[in-house]
Design a protein around this motif. Structure first.
Motif, mmCIF file in Angstrom:
data_model
loop_
_atom_site.group_PDB
_atom_site.id
_atom_site.type_symbol
_atom_site.label_atom_id
_atom_site.label_comp_id
_atom_site.label_asym_id
_atom_site.label_seq_id
_atom_site.Cartn_x
_atom_site.Cartn_y
_atom_site.Cartn_z
ATOM 1 N N HIS A 39 0.809 -1.223 0.000
ATOM 2 C CA HIS A 39 0.000 0.000 0.000
ATOM 3 C C HIS A 39 0.843 1.274 0.000
ATOM 4 O O HIS A 39 0.448 2.282 -0.590
ATOM 5 N N ASP A 54 -5.198 5.002 6.331
ATOM 6 C CA ASP A 54 -5.195 3.744 7.070
ATOM 7 C C ASP A 54 -4.257 3.871 8.262
ATOM 8 O O ASP A 54 -3.138 4.385 8.129
ATOM 9 N N LEU A 224 -8.474 10.148 10.304
ATOM 10 C CA LEU A 224 -8.573 8.706 10.087
ATOM 11 C C LEU A 224 -9.865 8.149 10.670
ATOM 12 O O LEU A 224 -10.505 7.277 10.073
ATOM 13 N N SER A 229 -10.987 4.485 9.665
ATOM 14 C CA SER A 229 -9.719 3.754 9.594
ATOM 15 C C SER A 229 -9.074 3.500 10.951
ATOM 16 O O SER A 229 -7.964 2.976 11.013
#
Length: 605
Positions: A39, A54, A224, A229
């Motif tokens: 990622h 994330d 987030l 997340s």
């Protein structure tokens, strides 16, 4: 005497570093490490607010891993090297902090219980931010203890640097960082020896180098949270979730004896601290050795308030691991202070139970797994078995089923071996159509009707299964993929199949094309999307190009992979297969074919 202790510590430290180095080299890559690599590290896209939102993006870890990857490649050891080097920082400051302890026995119990707490220190050989954060935190603890005694601007600057690195390695220490800042301000308030100007100068440093970064980190955490997340932990009670998970994290069990021991130690710390305050005065809490208990209880209170007032998740296991050195440090420092204050050396015996940790270390020493990710272990021999199987040499690589938390571990092994196998198909889990399964058989014993066990993982008993009878396919549609040159559109269609005559059966979509791109990596997906007649998505599967290879060269690079559709339900309207060119990079398809083959149901019985 201290020179002899330093020599013994250095000898143990060399052996300790060698062990962590072997773990960094041999232990299979975990799900979180692989996810971080694909990622963020592989793409180089890890900056705040622009990358995938994330909590797994531990920024300093990702940055250092990206540098190591750029210099040394994608091997496990190369990607884990920043954490392994941080182990030296951890060792150095562990020893320096231990010198604040007057009693030699307490000093060594403190050292050994942290240095040989296996499930704690194993993160110093894992490509995640937890180990880095612990190493930097020990630097911050040391300079905080030094600053509390001399108010040196040099120590404050070093403290600020290490705290910044620790926080941006792992945002879960945000409450602890806040506790450190408040403690520093209290120190300045009670410092009567220096001028107001002296204190204001140091306060300015604290605001600039600690408060502002903390405010940014808090803002990003709320960002987030808004993206959904911050998924780890929950709002269960602090004891039920955080404490119990840390006991399991440290000891591998939740036995009542460990729960009682933690409760007794916490009660003892409260009584010991109260005794010190009663014997001296409240300002005793500002002494260097009592930094640990002050931060421990301040952090716990902060976590409880966040949960009560804002429903913020309580941390668990590795996310809360920063409480472990605070806990052990608090017990050690309070006991040492009481021994010095009262002259009762027998109090040292109260720390003997902490030596369970180095004994436990000897019982779990291994080069096979990370305890925090033990349920995700896939041995590399599983990959080798599938890749070299004579039955896996057909037009397309074999299909592989498994639970989603093992998908990235397999993907990393496939990437390292040229990306020639299919990815694990976890979206249909548990299925009976994949050629191979990597599973816990106890979860679905029905697998053994159609599959043979061909390999077993040694730690959790996970099985590699192979179908007793190979799936047979009947070709239904075969299309030529139109050549294109230097395309940079976001979407490019490979096939659109009306599903009116296809319903009620399962199919294999096979793609074989010569594709190349100058993009490094080529951040694009092949997507299979199945919609109903109203355009609603029923199924979505993808194969990222950059999860297979970094470079898609002009000569010799073929994308040759397949995806199972599963049984198409009655409402199915359309099967679409297309390239999603996420970064709109340039790519060329020289030639290729895409086909749809029906699974012969007789082979599924």
């Amino acid at each position: 005497m201290r020179n002899k202790q330093a020599l013994v510590f250095s000898f143990l430290g060399i052996l300790w570093i060698l062990y962590l180095g072997l773990r960094a080299f041999y232990v299979p890559f975990t799900f979180d490490e692989s996810a971080t690599f694909f990622h963020f590290v592989h793409t180089g896209d890890f900056w705040f607010f622009t990358s995938l939102p994330d909590a797994g993006n531990h920024f300093i870890n990702t940055l250092l891993t990206y540098i190591s990857y750029s210099l040394f490649g994608s091997s496990k050891f190369a990607l884990r090297l920043p954490n392994l080097l941080s182990a030296i920082v951890f060792l150095y400051y562990l020893f320096r902090i231990s010198l604040f302890l007057n009693n030699k026995s307490i000093r060594w119990i403190f050292i050994l219980s942290l240095m040989f707490s296996h499930y704690f220190i194993e993160f110093l050989a894992v490509s995640r931010g937890y180990g880095l954060s612990m190493a930097f935190l020990f630097g911050a603890f040391y300079y905080l203890m030094k600053f509390s005694s001399d108010f040196s601007i040099k120590h404050l600057l070093f403290l600020s640097l290490f705290l910044l690195l620790a926080l941006f390695s792992n945002f879960s220490i945000l409450v602890l960082s806040m506790a450190i800042i408040v403690y520093l301000i209290i120190l300045l308030i009670f410092n009567k020896k220096n001028s107001v100007k002296y204190g204001i100068y140091r306060l300015f440093v604290i605001i600039l180098l600690q408060v502002l970064p903390l405010a940014f980190a808090a803002y990003y955490m709320f960002y987030l949270q808004g993206k959904g997340s911050l998924y780890y932990g929950n709002t269960d009670g602090f004891w039920v979730l955080t404490t119990m998970s840390l006991i399991l994290f440290l000891t591998g069990t939740k036995m009542m004896v460990f729960q009682v021991a933690v409760f007794v130690y916490v009660l003892g710390m409260l009584c010991g601290t109260s005794l010190l305050i009663w014997r001296e005065k409240p300002t005793v809490l500002l002494q260097p050795k009592l930094v640990f208990p002050v931060l421990l209880f301040s952090t716990i209170i902060g976590l409880l308030l966040l949960t009560a007032l804002f429903s913020v998740n309580n941390p668990e296991d590795r996310v809360a691991m920063y409480l472990i050195p605070l806990f052990i440090g608090s017990i050690s420092m309070i006991t040492d202070t009481l021994v010095v204050s009262t002259g009762k050396k027998w109090l040292t015996l109260l720390l003997i139970p902490l030596l369970f940790l180095p004994v436990h270390f000897l019982s779990v020493i291994n080069l096979h797994y990370v305890n925090g990710y033990i349920t995700e272990v896939i041995p590399e021999r599983f990959y080798e078995t599938i890749a070299n199987d004579n039955d896996n040499q057909g037009a397309y690589p074999a299909t592989i089923g498994g639970y989603r938390m093992r998908m990235f571990c397999w993907t990393y092994m496939n990437f390292r071996n040229g990306g020639n196998q299919n990815l694990i198909d976890y979206k249909a889990y548990p299925d009976m159509q994949s050629d191979y399964q990597i599973v816990d058989v106890d979860e679905y014993p029905g697998w053994l009707i159609n599959y043979d066990v061909i390999a077993t993982e040694d730690i959790m008993g996970r099985k590699l299964l192979k179908r007793k009878q190979q799936i047979e396919y009947e070709l239904v549609i075969k299309n030529t993929i139109n050549p294109i040159s230097e395309m940079n559109k976001e979407f490019y269609s490979l096939a659109n199949w009306d599903a009116d005559t296809l319903k009620g059966h399962s199919y294999l979509v096979g793609i074989n094309m010569a594709i190349h791109s100058p993009e490094i990596p080529f951040h694009a997906w092949v997507v299979m999307q199945i919609n109903d007649k109203n355009g609603k998505t029923l199924q979505y599967k993808n194969i990222p190009f950059d999860w297979l290879k970094t470079r898609w060269y002009k000569d010799g690079n073929r994308f040759k992979n397949s995806l199972l559709t599963g049984t198409l339900p009655p409402e199915t309207g359309l099967i679409k297969v297309y390239i999603w060119n996420i970064n709109k990079g340039i790519f060329t398809i020289e030639e290729g074919e895409i086909d749809l083959s029906r699974v012969k149901e007789s082979r599924l019985e």
